[in-house]
Every structure is written in C-alpha cells, then in structure tokens.
Design a protein around this motif. Sequence first.
Motif, short mmCIF file in Angstrom:
data_model
loop_
_atom_site.label_atom_id
_atom_site.label_comp_id
_atom_site.label_asym_id
_atom_site.label_seq_id
_atom_site.Cartn_x
_atom_site.Cartn_y
_atom_site.Cartn_z
N SER A 40 -0.45 11.89 -5.75
CA SER A 40 -0.32 10.81 -4.76
C SER A 40 0.87 9.96 -5.17
O SER A 40 1.05 9.66 -6.35
CB SER A 40 -1.58 9.95 -4.73
OG SER A 40 -2.65 10.72 -4.22
N VAL A 41 1.67 9.56 -4.18
CA VAL A 41 2.90 8.85 -4.53
C VAL A 41 2.78 7.33 -4.35
O VAL A 41 3.65 6.59 -4.77
CB VAL A 41 4.11 9.38 -3.72
CG1 VAL A 41 4.37 10.84 -4.06
CG2 VAL A 41 3.93 9.17 -2.22
N LYS A 42 1.68 6.90 -3.69
CA LYS A 42 1.54 5.45 -3.50
C LYS A 42 0.11 5.08 -3.13
O LYS A 42 -0.72 5.94 -2.83
CB LYS A 42 2.50 4.96 -2.43
CG LYS A 42 2.30 5.59 -1.05
CD LYS A 42 3.33 4.99 -0.09
CE LYS A 42 3.30 5.66 1.25
NZ LYS A 42 4.30 5.13 2.16
N SER A 43 -0.14 3.80 -3.13
CA SER A 43 -1.45 3.27 -2.75
C SER A 43 -1.68 3.49 -1.25
O SER A 43 -0.73 3.49 -0.46
CB SER A 43 -1.48 1.78 -3.07
OG SER A 43 -2.45 1.14 -2.28
N ASP A 44 -2.97 3.63 -0.86
CA ASP A 44 -3.26 3.77 0.57
C ASP A 44 -3.70 2.44 1.19
O ASP A 44 -4.14 2.40 2.33
CB ASP A 44 -4.29 4.87 0.83
CG ASP A 44 -5.63 4.59 0.19
OD1 ASP A 44 -5.86 3.44 -0.28
OD2 ASP A 44 -6.46 5.51 0.13
N ARG A 45 -3.56 1.36 0.43
CA ARG A 45 -3.98 0.05 1.00
C ARG A 45 -3.09 -0.33 2.16
O ARG A 45 -1.86 -0.40 2.03
CB ARG A 45 -3.93 -1.03 -0.08
CG ARG A 45 -5.19 -1.02 -0.94
CD ARG A 45 -5.26 -2.23 -1.82
NE ARG A 45 -5.55 -3.45 -1.09
CZ ARG A 45 -5.65 -4.64 -1.67
NH1 ARG A 45 -5.47 -4.74 -2.96
NH2 ARG A 45 -5.91 -5.70 -0.95
N GLY A 46 -3.71 -0.56 3.32
CA GLY A 46 -2.97 -0.99 4.49
C GLY A 46 -2.05 0.07 5.05
O GLY A 46 -1.12 -0.23 5.80
N PHE A 47 -2.28 1.34 4.69
CA PHE A 47 -1.39 2.41 5.16
C PHE A 47 -2.24 3.61 5.55
O PHE A 47 -3.08 4.06 4.76
CB PHE A 47 -0.42 2.79 4.03
CG PHE A 47 0.59 3.83 4.41
CD1 PHE A 47 1.64 3.52 5.26
CD2 PHE A 47 0.49 5.13 3.92
CE1 PHE A 47 2.57 4.49 5.63
CE2 PHE A 47 1.42 6.10 4.28
CZ PHE A 47 2.46 5.76 5.13
N THR A 48 -2.05 4.12 6.77
CA THR A 48 -2.92 5.21 7.21
C THR A 48 -2.25 6.58 7.11
O THR A 48 -2.89 7.60 7.34
CB THR A 48 -3.38 4.99 8.67
OG1 THR A 48 -2.20 4.77 9.46
CG2 THR A 48 -4.33 3.83 8.80
N GLY A 49 -0.96 6.61 6.80
CA GLY A 49 -0.26 7.90 6.74
C GLY A 49 -0.54 8.65 5.44
O GLY A 49 -1.39 8.26 4.63
N LEU A 50 0.22 9.71 5.25
CA LEU A 50 0.06 10.56 4.06
C LEU A 50 0.51 9.81 2.81
O LEU A 50 1.63 9.31 2.75
CB LEU A 50 0.94 11.80 4.26
CG LEU A 50 0.70 13.00 3.36
CD1 LEU A 50 -0.62 13.68 3.71
CD2 LEU A 50 1.85 14.00 3.50
N THR A 51 -0.37 9.74 1.81
CA THR A 51 0.03 9.10 0.54
C THR A 51 0.09 10.12 -0.59
O THR A 51 0.59 9.81 -1.68
CB THR A 51 -0.95 7.98 0.15
OG1 THR A 51 -2.27 8.54 0.12
CG2 THR A 51 -0.90 6.84 1.13
N GLY A 52 -0.44 11.30 -0.33
CA GLY A 52 -0.44 12.32 -1.38
C GLY A 52 -0.87 13.65 -0.80
O GLY A 52 -1.11 13.77 0.41
N SER A 53 -0.98 14.65 -1.66
CA SER A 53 -1.45 15.95 -1.20
C SER A 53 -2.05 16.70 -2.37
O SER A 53 -1.85 16.32 -3.53
CB SER A 53 -0.30 16.76 -0.59
OG SER A 53 0.66 17.07 -1.58
N GLY A 54 -2.80 17.72 -2.02
CA GLY A 54 -3.45 18.51 -3.06
C GLY A 54 -3.35 19.99 -2.76
O GLY A 54 -3.09 20.40 -1.61
#
Length: 283
Positions: A227-241
């Motif tokens: 994950s590259v960033k926090s998901d607080r207040g953000f609904t887009g892609l923040t990471g992948s697996g």
Amino acid sequence: MNYRHIYHAGNFADVLKHAIFARLVRYMQNKDKAFRVLDTHAGIGLYDLSSEEAQKTGEWRDGIGRVLEAELVPQVAELLEPYLAAIRELNPEGGVRLYPGSPKLARMLFRPQDRLSAMELHPDDFQRLHRLFEGDHHARITELDGWLALGAHLPPKEKRGIVLVDPPFEEEGEYERLIDGLAKSWRRFPGGTYCLWYPIKKDAPIKPFHEALQALEIPKMLCAELSVKSDRGFTGLTGSGLIIVNPPFTLKDELHALLPALKDILAQDRFASQRAFWLRGEH
Ligand code: SAM
C-alpha cells in the motif's frame, strides 16, 4: 466494460504485479521444459505512456517513473532485472515511453519453447492485442471471457504454466469471482502457478477474502501486498495485492528484500506499508 488499462499502465500496482510476474516467468525457466502463460485479462499488451489517456492520469509517474529514477541496491536491482530489462529493451533511448503489459512482458522473457494464451474481452482492446501479436506463433490471442478460460484452457498441454488473473474490479463481486475462479481452475490444474491480483482500498473486504482463500485448502499460497498511502478520506486505490499459488520456493525470501524497497520508492505518505506471508502452507 468501462475499464481501460491505458489510464493506469505502469502505476504502483502494475509495478508490484509485473515485477513479481517477471520473477515467476524467470523461475519457470530454471527447467528446459516448455511452459505456458495463461493471461485471462490481458489488456492491450503495450502502452504508450505519452498518449493522451496515460498523460491524463499520469499514474505511471508515481509507479515505474519512480522506480527508474531510484538508486537500487544490488540485490533489489537483481530481483527487478527481468522486468526492467524488458522496459530498457522497449526504450533503447532511455526513460519509459513504451510500457509492457503482462502478455508482452511474458513474451519478451520467453525462450523459443515457451507459449502464451491471452484473453481479452473488450472488443477494441482485443483488436489491439491481436494486432500486437499478429504472426507470432508463440502467442494465441482470444476474444473470450477470461473467467471461462480458467475452465476451458486448463490444464495447458505443456503441463507447466503460470495463470495470471488480473480482472478490472469494476463490478461488484470480483473478489468472490477470484475465489471461485481459483477453486475451479486449481481442481483442473493443481500443479500450476497462479498469480491473482486484487485491489486494496478503503473498506475493501481483504480479511474475508483471505479467509475464503484459506478455506479452499490449496496447500501453498503466498500473499504479497503493498500500500502506498493511507485510505483516510480517500476512496480510490491505495494499494494492491497478489495471491501466488504454488510459488517458487525462493519467492518468499525475494519478497522480503523486494517489497520494503518498493515501499520506500513508491510511498506517497508515511502510512505506506508492505507484507509478504503464507496464507497457507510453508511458514
Ligand atoms: N493484465 C494486464 C496487464 O497487467 O498488463 C492488465 C489487465 S486490466 C487490469 C484488465 C483487462 O481485462 C482490461 O483490458 C479489460 O478490458 C479486460 N476484461 C474485463 N473483463 C474481462 C473478461 N471477463 N474477460 C477477459 N478480459 C476482461
């Protein structure tokens, strides 16, 4: 089908997927025997990052763009070598205008005996992929629902192979389809190496997804997440697996070197994180 990968090609999720996929391909080549890559959601194969679509999001700048500018320690450079070598080959002048999608990357790494079967359902993207591989006897490109290919095209006649399942996740229920797709295909081809991609974003059902995979009782299943960033207040892609079934025995140690380095390179805030662990099997 609204998803077009050209807007996302070379982004942080592609870096994780393609770096690990390239390692899987290289590992298969430790034996002389031929193998097949089955790429169920293949995209167009080659992406022009100077195109209007790619420039519109500029996602590749925080993905492969950062990797190419990073100073890599020798161990990480070696782990990324098959992936970065393909990019260098496509861009002899340096930089990255042309970016290889999964079918092109596989094909560039192939030996004469290795083969590709790629499925793409979007009619325009299928046409482009088909054109890219026209006359190439190593590649069979089909306009087909990739989920069906998991039944119809397995096991491959080579009896060795990598199955990449990389759906767009634009519809509800894609995590469940991944689980069902893996269950079905693994029964047909238990010796295959599988690589399944999934998104990490706010409220994504990652824990139940992992638990459902564990319940399949497939003996060896490795998970790699970045994950590259926090998901607080953000609904887009923040990471992948990625879920890797029947991984090469060296992969877990490789991930322990590779993922922290990629995290440092790709981090967009201080909440970036990574992990690699056995979902089932060896610990
Ligand atoms: N695997 C590609 C890569 O790494 O370069 C990227 C693939 S992109 C994430 C997903 C692709 O799946 C899109 O090109 C989309 O048109 C295609 N697609 C969507 N539904 C599909 C289906 N049911 N069967 C096959 N392809 C599908």
